[in-house]
Design a protein around this motif. Structure first.
Motif, PDB file in Angstrom:
ATOM      1  N   GLU A  20       0.833  -1.205   0.000  1.00 54.35           N
ATOM      2  CA  GLU A  20       0.000   0.000   0.000  1.00 54.35           C
ATOM      3  C   GLU A  20       0.867   1.254   0.000  1.00 54.35           C
ATOM      4  OE1 GLU A  20      -2.363  -0.923   3.423  1.00 54.35           O
ATOM      5  OE2 GLU A  20      -3.986  -1.783   2.218  1.00 54.35           O
ATOM      6  N   ALA A  23       2.217   1.774  -3.385  1.00 53.07           N
ATOM      7  CA  ALA A  23       1.190   2.338  -4.276  1.00 53.07           C
ATOM      8  C   ALA A  23       1.066   3.842  -4.065  1.00 53.07           C
ATOM      9  CB  ALA A  23      -0.158   1.650  -4.036  1.00 53.07           C
ATOM     10  N   VAL A  24       1.148   4.276  -2.813  1.00 54.59           N
ATOM     11  CA  VAL A  24       1.109   5.714  -2.529  1.00 54.59           C
ATOM     12  C   VAL A  24       2.328   6.392  -3.149  1.00 54.59           C
ATOM     13  CG1 VAL A  24       1.288   7.456  -0.708  1.00 54.59           C
ATOM     14  CG2 VAL A  24      -0.300   5.548  -0.448  1.00 54.59           C
ATOM     15  N   ARG A  27       2.102   6.841  -6.905  1.00 52.84           N
ATOM     16  CA  ARG A  27       1.100   7.796  -7.385  1.00 52.84           C
ATOM     17  C   ARG A  27       1.228   9.177  -6.756  1.00 52.84           C
ATOM     18  NH1 ARG A  27      -3.986   4.068  -6.314  1.00 52.84           N
ATOM     19  NH2 ARG A  27      -5.082   6.018  -6.589  1.00 52.84           N
ATOM     20  N   LEU A 148      -5.704  10.387  -2.687  1.00 53.94           N
ATOM     21  CA  LEU A 148      -4.845   9.236  -2.942  1.00 53.94           C
ATOM     22  C   LEU A 148      -4.813   8.303  -1.738  1.00 53.94           C
ATOM     23  CD1 LEU A 148      -2.612   7.607  -4.364  1.00 53.94           C
ATOM     24  CD2 LEU A 148      -0.977   9.344  -3.569  1.00 53.94           C
ATOM     25  N   VAL A 152      -6.044   4.336  -1.555  1.00 50.90           N
ATOM     26  CA  VAL A 152      -5.122   3.235  -1.274  1.00 50.90           C
ATOM     27  C   VAL A 152      -5.455   2.549   0.040  1.00 50.90           C
ATOM     28  CG1 VAL A 152      -2.709   2.670  -0.782  1.00 50.90           C
ATOM     29  CG2 VAL A 152      -3.266   4.214  -2.674  1.00 50.90           C
TER      30      VAL A 152
END
Length: 154
Positions: A20, A23-24, A27, A148, A152
Protein backbone atom coordinates in the motif's frame (compact mmCIF):
# COMPACT_ATOMS: atom_id res chain seq x y z
CA UNK A 1 -9.09 -4.93 15.46
CA UNK A 2 -6.74 -7.15 13.54
CA UNK A 3 -5.73 -10.36 15.26
CA UNK A 4 -2.55 -12.19 14.41
CA UNK A 5 -2.22 -15.97 14.61
CA UNK A 6 1.49 -16.22 14.38
CA UNK A 7 4.45 -14.81 12.61
CA UNK A 8 3.17 -15.65 9.12
CA UNK A 9 -0.01 -13.57 9.64
CA UNK A 10 2.01 -10.63 10.95
CA UNK A 11 4.45 -10.88 8.04
CA UNK A 12 1.52 -10.97 5.58
CA UNK A 13 -0.02 -7.84 7.18
CA UNK A 14 3.31 -5.98 6.94
CA UNK A 15 3.73 -7.11 3.34
CA UNK A 16 0.27 -5.77 2.43
CA UNK A 17 1.03 -2.50 4.24
CA UNK A 18 4.32 -2.20 2.38
CA UNK A 19 2.49 -2.72 -0.93
CA UNK A 20 0.00 0.00 0.00
CA UNK A 21 2.84 2.41 0.80
CA UNK A 22 4.48 1.54 -2.54
CA UNK A 23 1.19 2.34 -4.28
CA UNK A 24 1.11 5.71 -2.53
CA UNK A 25 4.71 6.41 -3.50
CA UNK A 26 4.05 5.40 -7.12
CA UNK A 27 1.10 7.80 -7.38
CA UNK A 28 2.35 10.61 -5.15
CA UNK A 29 3.97 12.68 -7.94
CA UNK A 30 0.80 12.43 -9.99
CA UNK A 31 -1.29 13.67 -7.06
CA UNK A 32 1.01 16.68 -6.58
CA UNK A 33 0.92 17.36 -10.33
CA UNK A 34 -2.89 17.32 -10.30
CA UNK A 35 -2.99 19.74 -7.36
CA UNK A 36 -0.65 22.14 -9.15
CA UNK A 37 -2.67 21.80 -12.39
CA UNK A 38 -5.92 22.57 -10.57
CA UNK A 39 -4.37 25.72 -9.08
CA UNK A 40 -3.05 26.73 -12.50
CA UNK A 41 -6.54 26.46 -13.97
CA UNK A 42 -7.88 28.67 -11.17
CA UNK A 43 -5.17 31.27 -11.82
CA UNK A 44 -5.87 31.22 -15.55
CA UNK A 45 -9.63 31.69 -15.03
CA UNK A 46 -9.11 34.57 -12.60
CA UNK A 47 -6.58 36.27 -14.91
CA UNK A 48 -9.16 36.09 -17.72
CA UNK A 49 -11.72 37.71 -15.40
CA UNK A 50 -9.24 40.42 -14.32
CA UNK A 51 -7.73 41.42 -17.67
CA UNK A 52 -8.92 44.67 -19.21
CA UNK A 53 -10.63 44.09 -22.53
CA UNK A 54 -10.37 46.23 -25.62
CA UNK A 55 -10.49 43.81 -28.55
CA UNK A 56 -10.51 40.62 -26.44
CA UNK A 57 -7.29 39.35 -28.02
CA UNK A 58 -5.31 39.40 -24.78
CA UNK A 59 -8.01 37.65 -22.77
CA UNK A 60 -8.55 34.93 -25.36
CA UNK A 61 -4.80 34.35 -25.63
CA UNK A 62 -4.32 33.63 -21.93
CA UNK A 63 -3.60 29.94 -21.51
CA UNK A 64 -1.71 27.45 -19.42
CA UNK A 65 0.83 24.86 -20.40
CA UNK A 66 2.49 22.00 -18.62
CA UNK A 67 6.26 22.49 -18.65
CA UNK A 68 7.02 19.38 -16.61
CA UNK A 69 6.06 17.40 -13.54
CA UNK A 70 4.12 19.79 -11.27
CA UNK A 71 5.41 22.68 -13.40
CA UNK A 72 2.66 24.68 -15.08
CA UNK A 73 2.73 28.15 -16.59
CA UNK A 74 0.01 30.71 -17.30
CA UNK A 75 0.72 33.33 -19.91
CA UNK A 76 0.20 34.64 -23.39
CA UNK A 77 2.09 35.21 -26.61
CA UNK A 78 0.51 38.64 -27.16
CA UNK A 79 3.41 41.12 -27.45
CA UNK A 80 1.75 43.90 -25.43
CA UNK A 81 0.68 41.68 -22.51
CA UNK A 82 3.52 42.84 -20.24
CA UNK A 83 2.75 46.48 -21.06
CA UNK A 84 -0.85 45.96 -19.90
CA UNK A 85 0.26 44.13 -16.73
CA UNK A 86 3.03 46.56 -15.74
CA UNK A 87 2.16 49.75 -17.64
CA UNK A 88 4.62 51.79 -19.69
CA UNK A 89 6.72 54.87 -19.11
CA UNK A 90 6.46 57.85 -21.43
CA UNK A 91 8.18 56.93 -24.69
CA UNK A 92 8.66 57.96 -28.29
CA UNK A 93 6.97 55.99 -31.07
CA UNK A 94 8.57 56.08 -34.52
CA UNK A 95 7.67 54.12 -37.66
CA UNK A 96 9.43 50.81 -38.21
CA UNK A 97 9.14 50.32 -41.97
CA UNK A 98 7.51 53.52 -43.21
CA UNK A 99 8.27 57.20 -43.51
CA UNK A 100 5.48 58.19 -41.15
CA UNK A 101 3.06 56.87 -38.56
CA UNK A 102 -0.56 56.83 -39.67
CA UNK A 103 -3.50 56.82 -37.27
CA UNK A 104 -6.88 58.46 -36.70
CA UNK A 105 -7.72 60.93 -33.93
CA UNK A 106 -11.33 62.07 -33.52
CA UNK A 107 -12.11 60.99 -37.08
CA UNK A 108 -9.13 62.85 -38.57
CA UNK A 109 -6.30 61.05 -40.31
CA UNK A 110 -2.92 61.92 -38.82
CA UNK A 111 0.55 61.35 -40.25
CA UNK A 112 3.56 61.89 -37.99
CA UNK A 113 7.26 61.13 -38.03
CA UNK A 114 7.15 60.48 -34.27
CA UNK A 115 4.73 60.56 -31.35
CA UNK A 116 5.53 61.40 -27.74
CA UNK A 117 3.44 58.76 -25.98
CA UNK A 118 2.59 59.68 -22.37
CA UNK A 119 2.79 56.06 -21.20
CA UNK A 120 0.03 53.89 -19.86
CA UNK A 121 -0.91 52.96 -16.31
CA UNK A 122 -0.50 49.37 -15.19
CA UNK A 123 -3.60 47.20 -15.39
CA UNK A 124 -2.43 44.07 -13.55
CA UNK A 125 -4.37 40.89 -14.23
CA UNK A 126 -1.92 38.00 -13.91
CA UNK A 127 -0.10 39.00 -10.71
CA UNK A 128 -3.34 39.54 -8.77
CA UNK A 129 -4.67 36.19 -10.04
CA UNK A 130 -1.52 34.46 -8.83
CA UNK A 131 -1.71 36.12 -5.41
CA UNK A 132 -5.41 35.31 -5.08
CA UNK A 133 -4.71 31.60 -5.44
CA UNK A 134 -1.46 31.26 -3.46
CA UNK A 135 -3.16 29.43 -0.60
CA UNK A 136 -5.11 27.27 -3.04
CA UNK A 137 -1.88 25.61 -4.17
CA UNK A 138 -1.27 23.99 -0.79
CA UNK A 139 -4.97 23.17 -0.37
CA UNK A 140 -5.26 21.58 -3.81
CA UNK A 141 -2.15 19.46 -3.29
CA UNK A 142 -3.39 18.40 0.16
CA UNK A 143 -6.77 17.46 -1.32
CA UNK A 144 -5.14 15.30 -3.99
CA UNK A 145 -2.87 13.56 -1.50
CA UNK A 146 -5.84 12.93 0.82
CA UNK A 147 -7.79 11.51 -2.15
CA UNK A 148 -4.85 9.24 -2.94
CA UNK A 149 -4.55 8.04 0.65
CA UNK A 150 -8.29 7.30 0.82
CA UNK A 151 -8.10 5.31 -2.41
CA UNK A 152 -5.12 3.23 -1.27
CA UNK A 153 -6.02 2.74 2.41
CA UNK A 154 -9.76 2.12 2.08
Amino acid sequence: MTQFNGFEDLAEEFSELAQEFEAVADRFDSAVDTGVRDTTLQIEATAKENVSVDSGTLRSSLAHLRAGQADYRVGTNVPYAEDVEKGTSPHVITPDDADALHFTVNGQEVFAARVEHPGTPAQPYLGPALHEHEDALVENIQDEIARLLRAVFR
